[in-house]
Design a protein around this motif. Structure first.
Motif, PDB file in Angstrom:
ATOM      1  N   MET A 140       0.826  -1.208   0.000  1.00 50.62           N
ATOM      2  CA  MET A 140       0.000   0.000   0.000  1.00 50.62           C
ATOM      3  C   MET A 140       0.864   1.264   0.000  1.00 50.62           C
ATOM      4  SD  MET A 140      -3.381  -1.054   2.236  1.00 50.62           S
ATOM      5  CE  MET A 140      -2.669  -1.921   3.615  1.00 50.62           C
ATOM      6  N   VAL A 141       1.966   1.241   0.750  1.00 50.68           N
ATOM      7  CA  VAL A 141       2.872   2.405   0.780  1.00 50.68           C
ATOM      8  C   VAL A 141       3.505   2.611  -0.594  1.00 50.68           C
ATOM      9  CG1 VAL A 141       5.051   3.273   1.710  1.00 50.68           C
ATOM     10  CG2 VAL A 141       3.336   2.302   3.248  1.00 50.68           C
ATOM     11  N   LEU A 142       3.985   1.528  -1.191  1.00 48.62           N
ATOM     12  CA  LEU A 142       4.575   1.609  -2.528  1.00 48.62           C
ATOM     13  C   LEU A 142       3.572   2.161  -3.523  1.00 48.62           C
ATOM     14  CD1 LEU A 142       6.573  -1.742  -2.835  1.00 48.62           C
ATOM     15  CD2 LEU A 142       7.506   0.582  -2.977  1.00 48.62           C
ATOM     16  N   ASP A 143       2.321   1.737  -3.378  1.00 57.28           N
ATOM     17  CA  ASP A 143       1.280   2.161  -4.303  1.00 57.28           C
ATOM     18  C   ASP A 143       1.016   3.656  -4.160  1.00 57.28           C
ATOM     19  OD1 ASP A 143      -0.673   1.530  -6.290  1.00 57.28           O
ATOM     20  OD2 ASP A 143      -2.200   1.880  -4.740  1.00 57.28           O
ATOM     21  N   GLN A 144       1.020   4.142  -2.907  1.00 56.70           N
ATOM     22  CA  GLN A 144       0.813   5.576  -2.679  1.00 56.70           C
ATOM     23  C   GLN A 144       1.936   6.389  -3.302  1.00 56.70           C
ATOM     24  OE1 GLN A 144       0.342   6.152   1.493  1.00 56.70           O
ATOM     25  NE2 GLN A 144      -1.874   6.425   1.330  1.00 56.70           N
ATOM     26  N   GLN A 145       3.177   5.874  -3.115  1.00 58.00           N
ATOM     27  CA  GLN A 145       4.338   6.589  -3.648  1.00 58.00           C
ATOM     28  C   GLN A 145       4.299   6.666  -5.169  1.00 58.00           C
ATOM     29  OE1 GLN A 145       7.408   4.300  -1.878  1.00 58.00           O
ATOM     30  NE2 GLN A 145       7.445   5.479   0.029  1.00 58.00           N
ATOM     31  N   ALA A 146       3.669   5.637  -5.791  1.00 58.51           N
ATOM     32  CA  ALA A 146       3.653   5.585  -7.252  1.00 58.51           C
ATOM     33  C   ALA A 146       2.834   6.725  -7.843  1.00 58.51           C
ATOM     34  CB  ALA A 146       3.111   4.246  -7.725  1.00 58.51           C
ATOM     35  N   ASN A 147       1.864   7.272  -7.025  1.00 60.77           N
ATOM     36  CA  ASN A 147       1.089   8.431  -7.449  1.00 60.77           C
ATOM     37  C   ASN A 147       0.502   8.245  -8.848  1.00 60.77           C
ATOM     38  OD1 ASN A 147      -0.051  10.809  -6.982  1.00 60.77           O
ATOM     39  ND2 ASN A 147       1.778  12.071  -7.332  1.00 60.77           N
ATOM     40  N   ARG A 148      -0.320   7.213  -8.984  1.00 56.58           N
ATOM     41  CA  ARG A 148      -0.815   6.825 -10.312  1.00 56.58           C
ATOM     42  C   ARG A 148      -2.326   7.019 -10.374  1.00 56.58           C
ATOM     43  NH1 ARG A 148      -3.593   2.275  -9.513  1.00 56.58           N
ATOM     44  NH2 ARG A 148      -3.344   1.386  -7.447  1.00 56.58           N
ATOM     45  N   PRO A 149      -2.920   6.954 -11.562  1.00 51.71           N
ATOM     46  CA  PRO A 149      -4.381   7.010 -11.663  1.00 51.71           C
ATOM     47  C   PRO A 149      -4.995   5.677 -11.217  1.00 51.71           C
ATOM     48  CG  PRO A 149      -3.420   6.647 -13.823  1.00 51.71           C
ATOM     49  CD  PRO A 149      -2.273   6.874 -12.873  1.00 51.71           C
ATOM     50  N   ALA A 150      -6.359   5.663 -11.035  1.00 49.44           N
ATOM     51  CA  ALA A 150      -7.044   4.433 -10.627  1.00 49.44           C
ATOM     52  C   ALA A 150      -6.835   3.341 -11.664  1.00 49.44           C
ATOM     53  CB  ALA A 150      -8.530   4.704 -10.434  1.00 49.44           C
ATOM     54  N   GLY A 151      -6.871   2.091 -11.211  1.00 46.89           N
ATOM     55  CA  GLY A 151      -6.669   0.966 -12.120  1.00 46.89           C
ATOM     56  C   GLY A 151      -5.633   0.050 -11.537  1.00 46.89           C
ATOM     57  N   PRO A 152      -5.161  -0.894 -12.345  1.00 44.59           N
ATOM     58  CA  PRO A 152      -4.198  -1.864 -11.827  1.00 44.59           C
ATOM     59  C   PRO A 152      -2.927  -1.176 -11.349  1.00 44.59           C
ATOM     60  CG  PRO A 152      -4.998  -2.508 -13.997  1.00 44.59           C
ATOM     61  CD  PRO A 152      -5.491  -1.134 -13.749  1.00 44.59           C
ATOM     62  N   PRO A 153      -2.361  -1.619 -10.225  1.00 48.34           N
ATOM     63  CA  PRO A 153      -1.146  -1.009  -9.695  1.00 48.34           C
ATOM     64  C   PRO A 153       0.080  -1.375 -10.526  1.00 48.34           C
ATOM     65  CG  PRO A 153      -1.808  -2.878  -8.368  1.00 48.34           C
ATOM     66  CD  PRO A 153      -2.851  -2.711  -9.410  1.00 48.34           C
ATOM     67  N   THR A 154       1.206  -0.771 -10.167  1.00 42.86           N
ATOM     68  CA  THR A 154       2.449  -1.029 -10.907  1.00 42.86           C
ATOM     69  C   THR A 154       2.939  -2.455 -10.656  1.00 42.86           C
ATOM     70  OG1 THR A 154       3.816  -0.363  -9.069  1.00 42.86           O
ATOM     71  CG2 THR A 154       3.170   1.370 -10.618  1.00 42.86           C
ATOM     72  N   ALA A 155       3.872  -2.877 -11.477  1.00 45.59           N
ATOM     73  CA  ALA A 155       4.375  -4.252 -11.390  1.00 45.59           C
ATOM     74  C   ALA A 155       5.042  -4.518 -10.044  1.00 45.59           C
ATOM     75  CB  ALA A 155       5.353  -4.520 -12.526  1.00 45.59           C
ATOM     76  N   THR A 156       5.766  -3.515  -9.525  1.00 46.48           N
ATOM     77  CA  THR A 156       6.438  -3.692  -8.230  1.00 46.48           C
ATOM     78  C   THR A 156       5.399  -3.933  -7.133  1.00 46.48           C
ATOM     79  OG1 THR A 156       7.649  -1.765  -9.047  1.00 46.48           O
ATOM     80  CG2 THR A 156       8.376  -2.741  -6.955  1.00 46.48           C
ATOM     81  N   VAL A 157       4.352  -3.091  -7.156  1.00 45.43           N
ATOM     82  CA  VAL A 157       3.298  -3.229  -6.151  1.00 45.43           C
ATOM     83  C   VAL A 157       2.632  -4.593  -6.278  1.00 45.43           C
ATOM     84  CG1 VAL A 157       1.079  -2.312  -5.389  1.00 45.43           C
ATOM     85  CG2 VAL A 157       2.908  -0.751  -6.067  1.00 45.43           C
ATOM     86  N   THR A 158       2.316  -4.979  -7.525  1.00 40.07           N
ATOM     87  CA  THR A 158       1.656  -6.260  -7.757  1.00 40.07           C
ATOM     88  C   THR A 158       2.502  -7.412  -7.227  1.00 40.07           C
ATOM     89  OG1 THR A 158       0.727  -5.308  -9.756  1.00 40.07           O
ATOM     90  CG2 THR A 158       0.526  -7.684  -9.506  1.00 40.07           C
ATOM     91  N   ALA A 159       3.812  -7.315  -7.429  1.00 39.04           N
ATOM     92  CA  ALA A 159       4.695  -8.394  -6.982  1.00 39.04           C
ATOM     93  C   ALA A 159       4.640  -8.544  -5.463  1.00 39.04           C
ATOM     94  CB  ALA A 159       6.126  -8.125  -7.432  1.00 39.04           C
ATOM     95  N   VAL A 160       4.656  -7.400  -4.743  1.00 41.75           N
ATOM     96  CA  VAL A 160       4.582  -7.462  -3.279  1.00 41.75           C
ATOM     97  C   VAL A 160       3.224  -7.987  -2.851  1.00 41.75           C
ATOM     98  CG1 VAL A 160       4.709  -6.144  -1.139  1.00 41.75           C
ATOM     99  CG2 VAL A 160       6.231  -5.579  -3.035  1.00 41.75           C
ATOM    100  N   TYR A 161       2.168  -7.476  -3.507  1.00 43.28           N
ATOM    101  CA  TYR A 161       0.827  -7.925  -3.145  1.00 43.28           C
ATOM    102  C   TYR A 161       0.671  -9.422  -3.393  1.00 43.28           C
ATOM    103  CZ  TYR A 161      -4.086  -8.915  -3.150  1.00 43.28           C
ATOM    104  OH  TYR A 161      -5.286  -9.502  -2.890  1.00 43.28           O
ATOM    105  N   ARG A 162       1.245  -9.919  -4.487  1.00 42.60           N
ATOM    106  CA  ARG A 162       1.113 -11.345  -4.791  1.00 42.60           C
ATOM    107  C   ARG A 162       1.725 -12.184  -3.676  1.00 42.60           C
ATOM    108  NH1 ARG A 162       2.236 -12.456 -10.778  1.00 42.60           N
ATOM    109  NH2 ARG A 162       0.232 -11.442 -11.004  1.00 42.60           N
ATOM    110  N   GLN A 163       2.849 -11.711  -3.131  1.00 41.05           N
ATOM    111  CA  GLN A 163       3.437 -12.427  -1.978  1.00 41.05           C
ATOM    112  C   GLN A 163       2.464 -12.479  -0.812  1.00 41.05           C
ATOM    113  OE1 GLN A 163       7.353 -11.451  -0.435  1.00 41.05           O
ATOM    114  NE2 GLN A 163       7.844 -10.495  -2.376  1.00 41.05           N
TER     115      GLN A 163
END
Lengths: 281, 488
Positions: B160-183
């Motif tokens: 969630m912290v990584l996702d906030q830092q990414a400062n992106r629009p709504a939708g699928p998160p970045t690959a880094t975030v997805t990788a952590v979430y998948r774990q």
């Protein structure tokens, strides 16, 4: 006087007898219930004899493999030491029958729990969740996923559920070629009489290790195969005791060690956590 | 007085002869000896009755304790744990999917629900730890869940912290975030949820074992209470008859009173025991069994629904998710069908037969067991909504199969009737309210059982039973003492 005396003594005896029996019955209260493998002194355990890595009969007649080690661990947790365990070879086709007729007490033989089998036997576990994959000859170029088996010759091992997943559950129109066992399937694959052998990755990994570069696993798993320990239908206390043993096997690190021991050299992703049990009813 | 004049006074016996010829034989030769012997038999039989009744009541109390206060609540607590854990994971997924600044409300909402779930999971885990204190395996499993939960939280926070830092629009998160979430989500699905589910099953096994043992103990306990009570009664009657005949007296008042006390005690013991057996059975079969079945159905349903979502989100593994979906559907409600297409059809047939004017249960699985044991409108509501969930699934798969992926996702995520998310929530609510109903039955039966055990004329049974047994013994001695005194 006389009759009164006899009666009094008779009554006294009856009462004394009642008190005696009562004491005995309190001790006997704990017994009862349907026959179960829980509390047995010896165990006959059905394992595969022809699946390297899982259940394989060695030249000296002993059995070796992941299933054999799991069975030995579970038996010990049930209070049966290894020298009181006898392994009996079973095939996919005979597993239900040997449990039903009582010629083995439990089956630990890459036995996937399925709703249909669930109606015939009681399953403890699963003790591991494998994934169905497909093995082809190394020079095969047309098969990449299970869907490419359409129109190809697929080995149908007797009593196995794997071909059902391909042709029925996924509806892929493969041509089924019958074989008595998976070791026969692998021989047929090498001989060119079938194009593919599709079954659990653990089984395939064992054969792939033995056959070396002649075969190839697609590495495209398409199902969860829950390996259960089969018991005679209705043995709930045996099933619950085994589930407890499986929990312990994962908690004390034995499961992780056995997985590494038998499949550590393969490319399989091994899951060291206890699987979600099916429940014993 | 009359009697005292009649029999010859007992001769003084030399002490040595007693040992030579045996106590019983000599004791029974004289009237006072016989009276003493008969009184001793009554008192002994009474002691036997006391022991048996005590064991039987103790068994009933143990049964209630295990089912009502120990393993039973463990099952409920771990069911709660499973639910809280799986909901935590859903909220994290929602937070990451919503992402970005535009849907801050949704993120806030999911975040607060995530925190609630976390607290709920903590509470349930602590309760499960307390309740499983007697079982080292269950204890270790609870510890493992707690450890894993800490790890999960770290990973989820990191994502969630990584996702906030990414400062992106709504939708699928970045690959880094997805990788952590998948774990994180793998940890949840492969380690935490199975362990929580297994704890529920272990609690169920403990309850089953305790129930079987206590039920057979209770029925043999009742037989023994009746038999020993009868033995005391016969011995008392024998003593009474002997005294009447030997001394030509009318009924001995103390013995009659002892008989009355015994009858009251025996009858109320039997009534208490059979009442306890009834409450235990009610709590077990109408309450607990149904709660366990429905909790499992709820857990498997949640994971079935997750398979439907993943079927759309993870195209690389659609076969696995489809087969798992079928497997879980069949675990919940089994109709003989080789694939999902056949399952939808057979499910429709089975439901029509169930809802016909003379219903037949042609299906198995959790709902088959439940429909056979406890049919009723609450279950029918669950089944109807389950059928709707399957109808939505069929539509989703048809759309996805025809290449209409976007429409399929719309059916999945929509919040109106006929969309999967909405219908699944309603289905889940139907399960929750059915479990609530059974919980009432369970609590009521346990409460009644507890109250009956605690209630009696003299306070609790633990206090009344020995007092009454002692009272009978004292009355017997009081009854024969005047007669024995005639020989002094």
């Amino acid at each position: 006087m006389k009759p009164g005396r006899v009666t009094a003594r008779g009554r006294a005896r009856a009462a004394a007898a009642a008190i005696l029996v009562l004491g005995l019955s309190a001790a006997a209260c704990s017994a009862g219930g349907p026959p179960s493998i829980a509390g047995r002194q010896t165990l006959l355990i059905g394992v595969k004899a022809d699946q390297p890595g899982l259940g394989l009969r060695l030249a000296d007649g002993r059995f070796a493999g992941f299933d054999v080690d799991v069975a030995t661990y579970v038996a010990a947790k049930l209070g049966v030491q290894p020298d009181h365990v006898t392994f009996v070879p079973v095939t996919s086709a005979t597993r239900e029958k040997v449990l039903e007729n009582g010629s083995v007490d439990m089956v630990v033989a890459t036995y996937s729990i399925t709703p249909t089998r669930d109606t015939l036997v009681t399953f403890a576990g699963p003790y591991y969740v494998a994934h169905q994959d497909t093995m082809v000859r190394a020079d095969e170029t047309a098969i990449h996923t299970v869907h490419d088996l359409k129109g190809k010759r697929l080995c149908q091992a007797k009593g196995s559920n794997s071909w059902v997943r391909v042709t029925q559950e996924l509806g892929i129109a493969a041509i089924l070629v019958q074989a008595p066992s998976y070791s026969a399937c692998v021989a047929m694959l090498l001989a060119g009489t079938v194009d593919a052998v599709s079954t659990d990755d653990l089984i395939l990994a064992g054969f792939a290790a033995r056959e070396g570069p002649a075969v190839r696993i697609l590495n495209a798993p398409f199902s969860d195969e829950r390996y259960g320990i089969g018991l005679k239908k209705g043995d709930l206390s045996g099933c619950e005791a085994i589930n407890r043993a499986i929990s312990q096997m994962y908690l004390d690190g034995t499961a992780a060690r056995l997985l590494r021991k038998w499949f550590g050299q393969t490319r399989l992703q091994l899951n060291p956590y206890v699987p979600q049990f099916e429940g014993c009813d | 007085m009359l009697a005292a004049a009649r029999p010859p006074a007992p001769p003084q016996r030399p002490a040595g002869r007693r040992h030579v010829a045996g106590l019983g034989r000599l004791g029974l030769r004289t009237t006072p000896g016989r009276i003493r012997a008969l009184a001793a038999v009554v008192v002994l039989a009474m002691a036997g009755f006391y022991v048996v009744a005590n064991i039987a009541v103790g068994n009933a109390r143990d049964g209630l304790r295990v089912i009502g206060h120990d393993a039973g609540p463990q099952v409920l607590a771990t069911g709660d744990l499973y639910f809280a854990l799986s909901d935590m994971d859903s909220q994290v997924a929602d937070i990451l999917l919503a992402g970005g600044g535009s849907r801050l409300d949704a993120v806030q909402h999911a975040l607060s629900r995530y925190r609630q779930d976390r607290a709920r999971a903590d509470r349930a885990a602590l309760q499960a730890a307390e309740l499983s204190a007697s079982d080292p395996t269950d204890q270790a499993t609870v510890r493992s869940v707690l450890d894993g939960l800490g790890q999960y939280e770290q990973l989820a926070n990191q994502a969630m912290v990584l996702d906030q830092q990414a400062n992106r629009p709504a939708g699928p998160p970045t690959a880094t975030v997805t990788a952590v979430y998948r774990q994180a989500t793998d940890l949840m699905k492969l380690q935490l949820l199975p362990q929580a589910y297994n704890l529920t099953l272990a609690g169920g096994a403990t309850v089953r074992e305790a129930y079987e043992a206590k039920r057979s103990a209770a029925s043999s306990g009742r037989v023994w209470v009746a038999l020993t009570g009868l033995a005391v009664l016969v011995a008392l009657a024998g003593l009474q008859i002997y005294l009447v005949a030997r001394f030509r007296r009318r009924v001995n008042f103390a013995l009659a009173l002892a008989t009355a006390v015994l009858i009251v005690l025996g009858v109320s013991s039997l009534r208490l025991l059979s009442g306890e057996a009834t409450q235990l059975q009610l709590a077990k079969t109408d309450g607990f069994d149904s709660i366990l079945t429905m909790s499992r159905a709820q857990a498997i349903s949640n994971s079935m629904h997750a398979d439907e979502i993943r079927f759309l989100l993870d195209p690389g593994r659609t076969d696995t998710y489809s087969l798992d979906y079928l497997y879980k559907s069949q675990t919940i409600l089994y109709v003989d069908s080789g694939n999902l297409g056949a399952y939808y059809t057979k499910l429709g047939v089975a439901m029509r037969a169930y809802q016909a004017s003379s219903p037949t249960v042609s299906f198995f699985g959790f709902y088959g067991a439940e429909a056979r044991a406890h049919p009723g409108p609450a279950l029918t509501a669950v089944l109807t909504r389950f059928q709707q969930v399957q109808a939505d699934d069929q539509r989703i798969r048809q759309l996805a199969g025809a290449g209409h992926g976007r429409q399929a996702i719309a059916v999945l995520t929509g919040q109106t009737a006929g969309s999967s998310s909405y219908d699944f929530d309603r289905y889940d609510q139907a399960i929750v309210s059915l479990i609530g109903l059974r919980r009432q039955t369970f609590d009521q039966a346990i409460r009644t059982g507890d109250q009956d055990l605690g209630r009696s004329v003299l306070g609790s049974w633990a206090g009344l039973l020995p007092l009454a047994a002692l009272g009978v013994a004292i009355l017997v001695i009081a009854g024969v003492r005047p007669r024995l005194a005639e020989y002094r």
